[in-house]
Enzyme design. Structure first.
Site, PDB file in Angstrom:
ATOM      1  N   HIS A 209       0.807  -1.203   0.108  1.00 32.43           N
ATOM      2  CA  HIS A 209       0.096   0.027  -0.099  1.00 32.43           C
ATOM      3  C   HIS A 209       0.948   1.323   0.053  1.00 32.43           C
ATOM      4  O   HIS A 209       0.462   2.198  -0.688  1.00 32.43           O
ATOM      5  CB  HIS A 209      -0.969   0.190   1.272  1.00 32.43           C
ATOM      6  CG  HIS A 209      -2.178  -0.833   0.961  1.00 32.43           C
ATOM      7  ND1 HIS A 209      -2.187  -2.249   1.087  1.00 32.43           N
ATOM      8  CD2 HIS A 209      -3.484  -0.512   0.941  1.00 32.43           C
ATOM      9  CE1 HIS A 209      -3.453  -2.618   0.890  1.00 32.43           C
ATOM     10  NE2 HIS A 209      -4.326  -1.934   0.719  1.00 32.43           N
ATOM     11  N   HIS A 251       1.694  -3.584   9.364  1.00 30.34           N
ATOM     12  CA  HIS A 251       3.064  -3.415   9.205  1.00 30.34           C
ATOM     13  C   HIS A 251       3.986  -2.951  10.361  1.00 30.34           C
ATOM     14  O   HIS A 251       3.483  -2.003  11.176  1.00 30.34           O
ATOM     15  CB  HIS A 251       3.359  -2.560   7.843  1.00 30.34           C
ATOM     16  CG  HIS A 251       2.692  -3.055   6.528  1.00 30.34           C
ATOM     17  ND1 HIS A 251       3.612  -3.963   5.854  1.00 30.34           N
ATOM     18  CD2 HIS A 251       1.652  -2.988   5.955  1.00 30.34           C
ATOM     19  CE1 HIS A 251       2.858  -4.318   4.808  1.00 30.34           C
ATOM     20  NE2 HIS A 251       1.724  -3.512   4.861  1.00 30.34           N
TER      21      HIS A 251
HETATM   22  C1  LIG Z   1      -3.191  -8.876 -11.675  1.00 30.21           C
HETATM   23  C2  LIG Z   1      -3.038  -9.100 -10.139  1.00 30.21           C
HETATM   24  C3  LIG Z   1      -2.004  -9.979 -10.199  1.00 30.21           C
HETATM   25  C4  LIG Z   1      -3.686  -8.299  -9.444  1.00 30.21           C
HETATM   26  C5  LIG Z   1      -3.590  -8.560  -7.980  1.00 30.21           C
HETATM   27  C6  LIG Z   1      -3.781  -7.436  -7.301  1.00 30.21           C
HETATM   28  C7  LIG Z   1      -3.714  -7.987  -5.828  1.00 30.21           C
HETATM   29  C8  LIG Z   1      -4.508  -8.813  -5.213  1.00 30.21           C
HETATM   30  C9  LIG Z   1      -2.971  -7.028  -4.834  1.00 30.21           C
HETATM   31  C10 LIG Z   1      -2.702  -7.224  -3.697  1.00 30.21           C
HETATM   32  C11 LIG Z   1      -2.842  -5.890  -3.031  1.00 30.21           C
HETATM   33  C12 LIG Z   1      -2.609  -6.247  -1.376  1.00 30.21           C
HETATM   34  C13 LIG Z   1      -3.442  -6.522  -0.450  1.00 30.21           C
HETATM   35  C14 LIG Z   1      -1.184  -5.762  -1.157  1.00 30.21           C
HETATM   36  C15 LIG Z   1      -1.010  -5.815   0.198  1.00 30.21           C
HETATM   37  O1  LIG Z   1      -0.530  -4.587   0.920  1.00 30.21           O
HETATM   38  P1  LIG Z   1       0.421  -4.435   2.025  1.00 30.21           P
HETATM   39  O2  LIG Z   1       0.351  -2.955   2.316  1.00 30.21           O
HETATM   40  O3  LIG Z   1      -0.515  -5.226   3.211  1.00 30.21           O
HETATM   41  O4  LIG Z   1       1.853  -5.154   1.805  1.00 30.21           O
END
Ligand SMILES: CC(C)=CCC/C(C)=C/CC/C(C)=C/COP(=O)(O)O
Length: 290
Positions: A209, A251
């Site tokens: 994020h 985090h």
């Molecule tokens: C096209 C594709 C592979 C889309 C996937 C998008 C997706 C599920 C992204 C994950 C986003 C997410 C929950 C990230 C975690 O964020 P942190 O800030 O907790 O590291």
């Protein structure tokens, strides 16, 4: 006459005892005594545990090699200890600095994790923080960009959106790669109740994020003509989104700080590799045909 000190197996600690006054680790002599104490462990009656301890104090062995133990084929030499069993009595300045930074990081992150659960001190703000979380999630950004791209009727708009899409994909790829390599666990007080995560998202370094917030806000500030209050709002959103990651307990502070740095740098990569009808005509022609 006093009897010699003995180890657990009852063997005398003879070869080791003089080093307490002569070893450089105790403020005496040059480095040679370390080697003598090791070599003398070949002699019968010398305690190998003691010899290993001296070896681990030696700067040579601190760097991870075990030249004396490996040299020759004498069966009396102690076998090298696994890395985690060696004593590191004199860690480097960098080691101490890193460990202190990590300790401060963990302490501060725990203190700031005030929305980590419903029963936390700021538990009532948790729903708001989770709304912010969605505002920086990869799925809405990807779908939103694709939707705008499909509706765009100008070349300039399409070019910007195509590059935004490229940025978001690059970000997902880099974050997944680093998370998979570093494998830092999320804070213990985190509740894993995020919506739509990838398998690497069980790891916390860096914050996806935070990278997205820095990347997207820098992108918007550079490619959208916005009034000053809106520009301030974009920066504020990025900052609060980063802070909310720690407050939610998702985090540690360093995950978010590095995430901001990475996202900022990612924009520089995107800017350098900017896709245009001139640099990547195939991409634009293909999109136009749809
Ligand atoms: C096209 C594709 C592979 C889309 C996937 C998008 C997706 C599920 C992204 C994950 C986003 C997410 C929950 C990230 C975690 O964020 P942190 O800030 O907790 O590291």
């Amino acid at each position: 006459m006093p009897s010699p000190r003995r180890n657990a197996e009852g063997r005398p600690l003879a070869a080791c005892a003089p080093s307490s006054s002569g070893s450089p680790a105790h403020g005496g002599g040059g480095g040679r005594f370390e080697f003598q104490s090791l070599l003398s462990s070949r002699a019968p009656g010398v305690d190998p545990t003691c010899a290993r301890l001296r070896a681990s104090e030696s700067p040579v062995h601190r760097r991870g090699s075990f030249p004396l133990a490996g040299a020759g084929s004498s069966p009396a030499l102690p076998s090298p200890l696994p890395e985690e069993d060696r004593m590191d009595l004199n860690p480097s300045f960098l080691g101490i600095a890193l460990r202190s930074l990590l300790a401060i990081d963990l302490w501060l992150s725990k203190k700031l994790g005030v929305c980590a659960g419903e029963s936390s001190s700021w538990g009532s703000v948790r729903p708001l923080m989770k709304l912010l979380e969605i505002s920086g999630h990869g799925i809405p950004w990807l779908l939103g960009t694709l939707y705008c791209l499909s509706r765009s009727d100008s070349w300039a708009g399409r070019e910007v959106l195509m590059n935004l899409l490229f940025s978001l994909l690059l970000d997902l790829l880099l974050v997944a790669l680093i998370k998979g390599l570093v494998r830092r666990r999320r804070p213990a007080h985190n509740q894993m109740d995020m919506f739509f995560t990838l398998s690497v998202d069980k790891y916390s370094f860096p914050s996806g994020h935070a990278t997205r917030a820095a990347l997207v806000s820098r992108f918007i500030l550079n490619h959208l003509v916005l009034a000053i209050p809106l520009r301030v709002l974009v920066v504020l959103w990025a900052f609060i989104l980063g802070l909310s990651r720690v407050m939610l307990g998702r985090h540690n502070v360093t995950d978010v700080a590095f995430g901001f740095f990475l996202g900022y740098m990612q924009y520089s990569i995107v800017d350098y590799c900017w896709l245009s009808p001139h640099s990547a005509p195939v991409l634009f022609v293909l999109w136009n045909q749809q």
